[in-house]
Design a protein around this motif. Structure first.
Motif, PDB file in Angstrom:
ATOM      1  N   TYR A  75       0.858  -1.184   0.000  1.00  0.00           N
ATOM      2  CA  TYR A  75       0.000   0.000   0.000  1.00  0.00           C
ATOM      3  C   TYR A  75       0.893   1.233   0.000  1.00  0.00           C
ATOM      4  O   TYR A  75       1.760   1.379   0.861  1.00  0.00           O
ATOM      5  N   ASP A  80      -3.099  12.396  -4.236  1.00  0.00           N
ATOM      6  CA  ASP A  80      -4.474  12.874  -4.047  1.00  0.00           C
ATOM      7  C   ASP A  80      -5.122  12.356  -2.759  1.00  0.00           C
ATOM      8  O   ASP A  80      -6.310  12.541  -2.533  1.00  0.00           O
ATOM      9  N   GLY A  81      -4.348  11.666  -1.915  1.00  0.00           N
ATOM     10  CA  GLY A  81      -4.867  11.167  -0.648  1.00  0.00           C
ATOM     11  C   GLY A  81      -5.359   9.728  -0.706  1.00  0.00           C
ATOM     12  O   GLY A  81      -5.633   9.126   0.324  1.00  0.00           O
ATOM     13  N   ARG A  82      -5.470   9.188  -1.914  1.00  0.00           N
ATOM     14  CA  ARG A  82      -5.857   7.787  -2.043  1.00  0.00           C
ATOM     15  C   ARG A  82      -4.625   6.908  -1.875  1.00  0.00           C
ATOM     16  O   ARG A  82      -3.525   7.393  -1.640  1.00  0.00           O
ATOM     17  N   GLN A  84      -2.449   3.548  -3.488  1.00  0.00           N
ATOM     18  CA  GLN A  84      -2.243   2.539  -4.530  1.00  0.00           C
ATOM     19  C   GLN A  84      -2.125   1.188  -3.848  1.00  0.00           C
ATOM     20  O   GLN A  84      -1.446   1.050  -2.829  1.00  0.00           O
ATOM     21  N   VAL A 102      -6.648   0.885  -6.566  1.00  0.00           N
ATOM     22  CA  VAL A 102      -6.624   2.111  -5.784  1.00  0.00           C
ATOM     23  C   VAL A 102      -7.668   1.988  -4.673  1.00  0.00           C
ATOM     24  O   VAL A 102      -8.702   1.353  -4.856  1.00  0.00           O
ATOM     25  N   ARG A 104      -9.612   4.159  -1.249  1.00  0.00           N
ATOM     26  CA  ARG A 104      -9.908   5.444  -0.632  1.00  0.00           C
ATOM     27  C   ARG A 104     -10.634   5.182   0.679  1.00  0.00           C
ATOM     28  O   ARG A 104     -11.419   4.245   0.790  1.00  0.00           O
ATOM     29  N   GLN A 105     -10.347   6.002   1.665  1.00  0.00           N
ATOM     30  CA  GLN A 105     -11.041   5.879   2.940  1.00  0.00           C
ATOM     31  C   GLN A 105     -12.458   6.392   2.798  1.00  0.00           C
ATOM     32  O   GLN A 105     -12.719   7.328   2.036  1.00  0.00           O
ATOM     33  N   LEU A 114     -12.470   1.280   4.047  1.00  0.00           N
ATOM     34  CA  LEU A 114     -11.987   1.753   2.766  1.00  0.00           C
ATOM     35  C   LEU A 114     -12.797   1.118   1.653  1.00  0.00           C
ATOM     36  O   LEU A 114     -13.467   0.106   1.861  1.00  0.00           O
ATOM     37  N   LYS A 115     -12.711   1.712   0.479  1.00  0.00           N
ATOM     38  CA  LYS A 115     -13.252   1.149  -0.749  1.00  0.00           C
ATOM     39  C   LYS A 115     -12.061   0.942  -1.667  1.00  0.00           C
ATOM     40  O   LYS A 115     -11.185   1.805  -1.771  1.00  0.00           O
ATOM     41  N   SER A 124     -14.782   3.970 -12.644  1.00  0.00           N
ATOM     42  CA  SER A 124     -14.820   4.276 -11.212  1.00  0.00           C
ATOM     43  C   SER A 124     -16.122   4.923 -10.753  1.00  0.00           C
ATOM     44  O   SER A 124     -16.414   4.934  -9.568  1.00  0.00           O
ATOM     45  N   TRP A 130     -16.319  -0.806  -6.822  1.00  0.00           N
ATOM     46  CA  TRP A 130     -15.629  -0.525  -5.565  1.00  0.00           C
ATOM     47  C   TRP A 130     -16.027  -1.574  -4.530  1.00  0.00           C
ATOM     48  O   TRP A 130     -17.195  -1.738  -4.226  1.00  0.00           O
TER      49      TRP A 130
END
Length: 192
Positions: A75, A80-82, A84, A102, A104-105, A114-115, A124, A130
């Motif tokens: 991880y 962008d805050g996401r 990988q 990817v 994201r919280q 997370l998703k 997406s 997701w």
């Protein structure tokens, strides 16, 4: 007025129909299977969670059926805050399978929910690409974790090291059983 159906129009209409049918099926499945009471950890320090994790055990699943073992996930923070997600495993023929996704919280910056998506970014916007990635158990050293999702269909036990002591593994499995997960389905993952 006579409208001709061009191949492009037909393809676009078919694609839209498939997407709408998929979204209807996803919505229907969510209504038939409401969210469960699966508990997550209270909060997740995502920067601390990042890095390499070895798969110690899992519930068998269709997207890992080619994996013969030596499975790990890495991880990495994205600008962008996401996050990988790189999943890697060894195949029976000795080759390697790599899947890049990817995550994201969902919710607050310390959310353990997370998703994750492995589908192309173009898709997406479709909710069903997701998947839920819920951290449901994590030791205070961020060295041993369990990840599942509300339906309890999937489960992974992850460790920072390729092996886990029997007492630590057994204690985690007992906690997972207490969460209503069918731990009899767990399959140990061979590691180097």
């Amino acid at each position: 007025m006579n409208k001709r159906l061009t191949p492009t129009l037909i393809k676009g209409t078919l694609l839209a129909s498939v997407v709408l049918l998929g979204m209807k099926a996803w919505a229907a499945s969510n209504e038939a299977n409401p969210r469960s009471d699966l508990a997550t950890i209270p909060s997740l320090d995502l920067p601390r969670y990042l890095g390499e994790w070895y798969e110690i055990a899992k519930f068998p699943n269709r997207f890992q059926r080619k994996c013969a073992g030596f499975t790990k996930a890495t991880y990495t923070a994205l600008p962008d805050g996401r996050v990988q997600v790189e999943n890697r495993c060894r195949l029976a023929d000795g080759g390697t399978d790599v899947a890049i996704g990817v995550a994201r919280q969902v919710g607050a910056a310390n959310s353990p929910r997370l998703k994750v998506r492995f589908a192309p970014a173009l898709l997406s916007f479709i909710p069903m690409v997701w998947g839920d990635y819920w951290v449901i158990d994590l030791d205070r050293n961020y060295g041993l974790a369990a990840v599942s999702e509300p339906g309890r269909e999937y489960l992974w036990i992850l460790s920072r090291t390729p092996t886990v002591s029997k007492p630590a593994y057994d204690a985690l499995v007992a906690r997972l059983s207490g969460q209503g997960l069918d731990v009899r389905k767990l399959v140990r993952t061979p590691q180097e």
